[in-house]
Write a protein that holds these residues in place. Structure first.
Motif, PDB file in Angstrom:
ATOM      1  N   ALA A 198       0.834  -1.205   0.000  1.00 19.02           N
ATOM      2  CA  ALA A 198       0.000   0.000   0.000  1.00 19.02           C
ATOM      3  C   ALA A 198       0.866   1.252   0.000  1.00 19.02           C
ATOM      4  CB  ALA A 198      -0.930  -0.012   1.210  1.00 19.02           C
ATOM      5  N   ARG A 199       1.931   1.253   0.791  1.00 16.58           N
ATOM      6  CA  ARG A 199       2.834   2.410   0.819  1.00 16.58           C
ATOM      7  C   ARG A 199       3.540   2.578  -0.530  1.00 16.58           C
ATOM      8  NH1 ARG A 199       3.771   4.614   5.742  1.00 16.58           N
ATOM      9  NH2 ARG A 199       3.052   3.435   7.567  1.00 16.58           N
ATOM     10  N   ALA A 200       3.979   1.457  -1.117  1.00 13.43           N
ATOM     11  CA  ALA A 200       4.661   1.533  -2.409  1.00 13.43           C
ATOM     12  C   ALA A 200       3.720   2.046  -3.492  1.00 13.43           C
ATOM     13  CB  ALA A 200       5.213   0.158  -2.788  1.00 13.43           C
ATOM     14  N   LEU A 201       2.447   1.645  -3.416  1.00 15.73           N
ATOM     15  CA  LEU A 201       1.473   2.120  -4.386  1.00 15.73           C
ATOM     16  C   LEU A 201       1.276   3.629  -4.259  1.00 15.73           C
ATOM     17  CD1 LEU A 201      -0.534   1.358  -6.604  1.00 15.73           C
ATOM     18  CD2 LEU A 201      -2.224   0.901  -4.824  1.00 15.73           C
ATOM     19  N   ALA A 202       1.202   4.121  -3.024  1.00 15.72           N
ATOM     20  CA  ALA A 202       1.098   5.564  -2.819  1.00 15.72           C
ATOM     21  C   ALA A 202       2.339   6.273  -3.334  1.00 15.72           C
ATOM     22  CB  ALA A 202       0.879   5.872  -1.337  1.00 15.72           C
ATOM     23  N   GLY A 203       3.514   5.653  -3.147  1.00  9.47           N
ATOM     24  CA  GLY A 203       4.738   6.244  -3.661  1.00  9.47           C
ATOM     25  C   GLY A 203       4.732   6.328  -5.178  1.00  9.47           C
ATOM     26  N   GLU A 204       4.209   5.294  -5.844  1.00 12.63           N
ATOM     27  CA  GLU A 204       4.098   5.325  -7.299  1.00 12.63           C
ATOM     28  C   GLU A 204       3.134   6.413  -7.755  1.00 12.63           C
ATOM     29  OE1 GLU A 204       5.472   3.513  -9.818  1.00 12.63           O
ATOM     30  OE2 GLU A 204       6.842   2.472  -8.450  1.00 12.63           O
ATOM     31  N   MET A 205       2.091   6.652  -6.963  1.00 12.32           N
ATOM     32  CA  MET A 205       1.099   7.667  -7.314  1.00 12.32           C
ATOM     33  C   MET A 205       1.640   9.081  -7.124  1.00 12.32           C
ATOM     34  SD  MET A 205      -2.355   6.243  -5.516  1.00 12.32           S
ATOM     35  CE  MET A 205      -3.283   4.857  -6.131  1.00 12.32           C
ATOM     36  N   GLY A 206       2.645   9.235  -6.247  1.00 10.35           N
ATOM     37  CA  GLY A 206       3.091  10.571  -5.879  1.00 10.35           C
ATOM     38  C   GLY A 206       2.064  11.275  -5.019  1.00 10.35           C
ATOM     39  N   ALA A 207       1.323  10.517  -4.234  1.00 10.31           N
ATOM     40  CA  ALA A 207       0.246  11.068  -3.420  1.00 10.31           C
ATOM     41  C   ALA A 207       0.598  10.986  -1.944  1.00 10.31           C
ATOM     42  CB  ALA A 207      -1.049  10.297  -3.678  1.00 10.31           C
ATOM     43  N   ARG A 208      -0.078  11.784  -1.153  1.00 14.91           N
ATOM     44  CA  ARG A 208       0.041  11.668   0.302  1.00 14.91           C
ATOM     45  C   ARG A 208      -0.524  10.313   0.736  1.00 14.91           C
ATOM     46  NH1 ARG A 208      -1.633  17.066  -0.552  1.00 14.91           N
ATOM     47  NH2 ARG A 208      -0.326  18.630   0.481  1.00 14.91           N
ATOM     48  N   PHE A 209      -0.046   9.846   1.872  1.00 16.89           N
ATOM     49  CA  PHE A 209      -0.453   8.539   2.384  1.00 16.89           C
ATOM     50  C   PHE A 209      -0.752   8.669   3.869  1.00 16.89           C
ATOM     51  CE2 PHE A 209       0.521   4.544   4.524  1.00 16.89           C
ATOM     52  CZ  PHE A 209      -0.133   3.598   3.739  1.00 16.89           C
ATOM     53  N   ALA A 210      -1.866   8.090   4.297  1.00 20.12           N
ATOM     54  CA  ALA A 210      -2.207   8.055   5.723  1.00 20.12           C
ATOM     55  C   ALA A 210      -2.737   6.678   6.063  1.00 20.12           C
ATOM     56  CB  ALA A 210      -3.245   9.124   6.064  1.00 20.12           C
ATOM     57  N   SER A 211      -2.163   6.064   7.075  1.00 24.86           N
ATOM     58  CA  SER A 211      -2.621   4.765   7.559  1.00 24.86           C
ATOM     59  C   SER A 211      -3.590   4.992   8.710  1.00 24.86           C
ATOM     60  CB  SER A 211      -1.430   3.923   8.028  1.00 24.86           C
ATOM     61  OG  SER A 211      -1.867   2.674   8.502  1.00 24.86           O
ATOM     62  N   VAL A 212      -4.793   4.470   8.574  1.00 26.12           N
ATOM     63  CA  VAL A 212      -5.849   4.665   9.564  1.00 26.12           C
ATOM     64  C   VAL A 212      -6.124   3.326  10.234  1.00 26.12           C
ATOM     65  CG1 VAL A 212      -8.220   5.418   9.964  1.00 26.12           C
ATOM     66  CG2 VAL A 212      -6.848   6.519   8.183  1.00 26.12           C
ATOM     67  N   GLY A 213      -5.932   3.263  11.533  1.00 24.94           N
ATOM     68  CA  GLY A 213      -6.167   2.039  12.287  1.00 24.94           C
ATOM     69  C   GLY A 213      -7.477   2.082  13.041  1.00 24.94           C
ATOM     70  N   LEU A 214      -7.811   0.955  13.622  1.00 24.43           N
ATOM     71  CA  LEU A 214      -9.055   0.845  14.381  1.00 24.43           C
ATOM     72  C   LEU A 214      -9.112   1.875  15.495  1.00 24.43           C
ATOM     73  CD1 LEU A 214     -11.552  -1.086  14.482  1.00 24.43           C
ATOM     74  CD2 LEU A 214     -10.327  -2.385  16.219  1.00 24.43           C
ATOM     75  N   GLU A 215      -7.963   2.131  16.123  1.00 27.38           N
ATOM     76  CA  GLU A 215      -7.942   3.055  17.254  1.00 27.38           C
ATOM     77  C   GLU A 215      -8.148   4.501  16.821  1.00 27.38           C
ATOM     78  OE1 GLU A 215      -3.979   3.350  15.491  1.00 27.38           O
ATOM     79  OE2 GLU A 215      -5.402   1.725  15.889  1.00 27.38           O
ATOM     80  N   ASP A 216      -7.906   4.819  15.549  1.00 27.93           N
ATOM     81  CA  ASP A 216      -8.122   6.179  15.063  1.00 27.93           C
ATOM     82  C   ASP A 216      -9.595   6.481  14.870  1.00 27.93           C
ATOM     83  OD1 ASP A 216      -5.365   6.939  14.798  1.00 27.93           O
ATOM     84  OD2 ASP A 216      -5.251   5.610  13.072  1.00 27.93           O
ATOM     85  N   VAL A 217     -10.413   5.436  14.824  1.00 29.78           N
ATOM     86  CA  VAL A 217     -11.841   5.607  14.537  1.00 29.78           C
ATOM     87  C   VAL A 217     -12.703   5.360  15.766  1.00 29.78           C
ATOM     88  CG1 VAL A 217     -13.765   4.806  13.112  1.00 29.78           C
ATOM     89  CG2 VAL A 217     -11.463   4.938  12.130  1.00 29.78           C
ATOM     90  N   LEU A 218     -12.422   4.283  16.492  1.00 29.99           N
ATOM     91  CA  LEU A 218     -13.298   3.904  17.595  1.00 29.99           C
ATOM     92  C   LEU A 218     -13.225   4.890  18.749  1.00 29.99           C
ATOM     93  CD1 LEU A 218     -12.913   0.039  17.833  1.00 29.99           C
ATOM     94  CD2 LEU A 218     -14.663   1.366  16.664  1.00 29.99           C
ATOM     95  N   ASP A 219     -14.379   5.159  19.331  1.00 31.37           N
ATOM     96  CA  ASP A 219     -14.479   6.049  20.486  1.00 31.37           C
ATOM     97  C   ASP A 219     -15.477   5.452  21.460  1.00 31.37           C
ATOM     98  OD1 ASP A 219     -15.596   8.523  22.059  1.00 31.37           O
ATOM     99  OD2 ASP A 219     -13.756   9.233  21.112  1.00 31.37           O
ATOM    100  N   MET A 220     -15.263   5.685  22.739  1.00 28.09           N
ATOM    101  CA  MET A 220     -16.131   5.086  23.749  1.00 28.09           C
ATOM    102  C   MET A 220     -17.507   5.755  23.812  1.00 28.09           C
ATOM    103  SD  MET A 220     -14.245   6.596  27.162  1.00 28.09           S
ATOM    104  CE  MET A 220     -15.404   5.834  28.295  1.00 28.09           C
TER     105      MET A 220
END
Length: 427
Positions: A198-220
């Protein structure tokens, strides 16, 4: 602590297949797999539990140290969520603590990292590690590309045709009504490099990349998870061209028919809404998802406009295995290691398996060096002995995937997987 009997683990795995929503059974098996020194499999079960019950304390208590042990970026998030949900937290009757005000970001000084990213937008701050920080996630300019992936030519060609083509020649694709937006689901055995691809694909695109995990979304708090997800996509649209990468996407987009309670269903509905091009302008926002269990992803997420392209990421081929082994021996004294022979002998090994193999060989050389009182390089015999103690971890995944691939293949999405399993006599 003695390892649990294999027969007990096998019996519990069979029971869990019959009762996948039995969370107590799931976590008991996860703990046994942890005791059996199988951290990836244990963490995978914990993620499945949290997909069904995001506030499951035993799953969080086990997931946090496992994710840290495996070097997963989700480790801190699990720890934060656990701290918020532990009994020592404020009682339910107390008002929730106010959220800290977001830091107002400013444009950072020019740098090589910024030069790699097209179309700089205001509202960003260059982080010390070369990434950029917005309130919702860290944005990176990947320095890797397909050139750093040894072998896997078939996979790279498929990604070139299905993903990179619209970006390299947008006018041609626009003439046929296609843009650089959309979604791609990477699936396959754990440890085979889906995140790196996924990172290499973003590098080929020349685009910004952000990895979003479960903890970035879930809230109590009820409804907050949906708001977080909306903000993540809003920021991605503002920062386009942008690649959003959702690891373990089956935890966020689990089949709604298998979810207990409304909170999980609401989150899946929100994800569907954000990816729906009819409701939002997602031009130049490309969403990548990775999962070990595509059969657990809600079918609505696989429709056109969402994760409408599916790519199988298989264990590295012989060329890639040789490159991986060579990489893990860099900086380590070694002599007489026949890398081509090792690559041929490690068919079906994942990248993580190969790293473990190299660790075992290094440990043997260290032990021999300590006994001899001098440095003894890693040799081919160290690898040969280590190989006798290992089997590919991917075999468990293929055994589980076989039934889904054979009996849930109405659209032909698993044809490539079935062909691979047939060629390698995996069922």
């Amino acid at each position: 602590m003695p390892r649990p009997p294999a027969s007990v683990i096998a019996a519990l795995e069979a029971a869990l297949q019959q009762s996948p929503d039995d969370l107590d059974l799931r976590q008991h098996l996860a703990q046994l797999l942890h005791d059996d020194e199988r951290p990836e499999a244990a963490l995978e079960l914990c993620v499945g539990t949290l997909a069904r019950d995001p506030a499951h304390l035993p799953a969080l208590r086990l997931a946090a140290p496992l994710a840290r042990q495996l070097g997963r970026p989700t480790a801190d998030g699990y720890a934060r969520l656990l701290a918020a949900l532990e009994p020592a937290a404020p009682p339910p009757a107390a008002a929730p603590a106010p959220r800290p005000a977001p830091v107002v970001a400013t444009i950072g000084a020019p740098s090589e990292a910024q030069d790699l990213v097209r179309g700089e937008r205001p509202g960003l701050r260059l982080a010390a590690d070369g990434g950029e920080r917005v309130e919702e996630f860290e944005v990176q300019a990947p320095s890797v590309s397909f050139a750093q992936i040894g072998g896997m030519e078939g996979l790279k060609k498929k990604l070139e045709l299905s993903v990179l083509g619209p970006l390299r020649d947008p006018e041609l694709y626009r003439a046929f009504g296609k843009t650089g937006s959309g979604g791609l689901l990477l699936y396959g055995p754990p440890g085979c490099g889906k995140t790196y691809i996924a990172r290499a694909l973003a590098g080929e695109m020349g685009a910004r990349f952000a990895s979003v995990g479960l903890e970035d979304v879930l809230d109590m708090w009820f409804g907050e998870s949906e708001q977080r997800l909306h903000k993540i996509f809003d920021s991605a649209r503002r920062l386009a061209p942008m690649v959003l990468f959702f690891d373990e996407v089956d935890a966020l987009g689990h089949k709604r028919s298998e979810l207990r309670g409304g909170a999980g269903r609401n989150l899946v509905n929100q994800l569907l809404s954000e990816m729906d091009g009819a409701q939002h302008d997602n031009t130049d926002v490309f969403v990548l998802g990775a999962t070990n269990h595509p059969w657990d992803v809600d079918s609505a997420l696989r429709r056109p406009g969402r994760f409408d392209r599916t790519v199988l990421v298989l264990p590295p081929d012989v060329t890639a295995r040789e490159r991986i082994l060579e990489h893990h021996l860099e900086g380590c004294p070694h002599a007489g290691v026949d890398l081509p022979a090792l690559a041929r002998a490690t068919e079906l090994f994942s990248g993580a398996d190969l790293a473990h193999l190299c660790n075992l060989a290094r440990e043997a050389a260290i032990e021999a060096s300590a006994a001899a009182g001098r440095i003894r390089p890693v040799g081919h015999d160290d690898f040969r002995r280590a190989l006798k103690t290992l089997r590919p971890s991917t075999l468990e995944w293929f055994a589980q995937a076989r039934n889904f691939a054979m009996f849930a293949n109405e659209s032909g999405v698993y044809d490539e997987l079935l062909d691979y399993m047939k060629r390698h006599r995996l069922g």
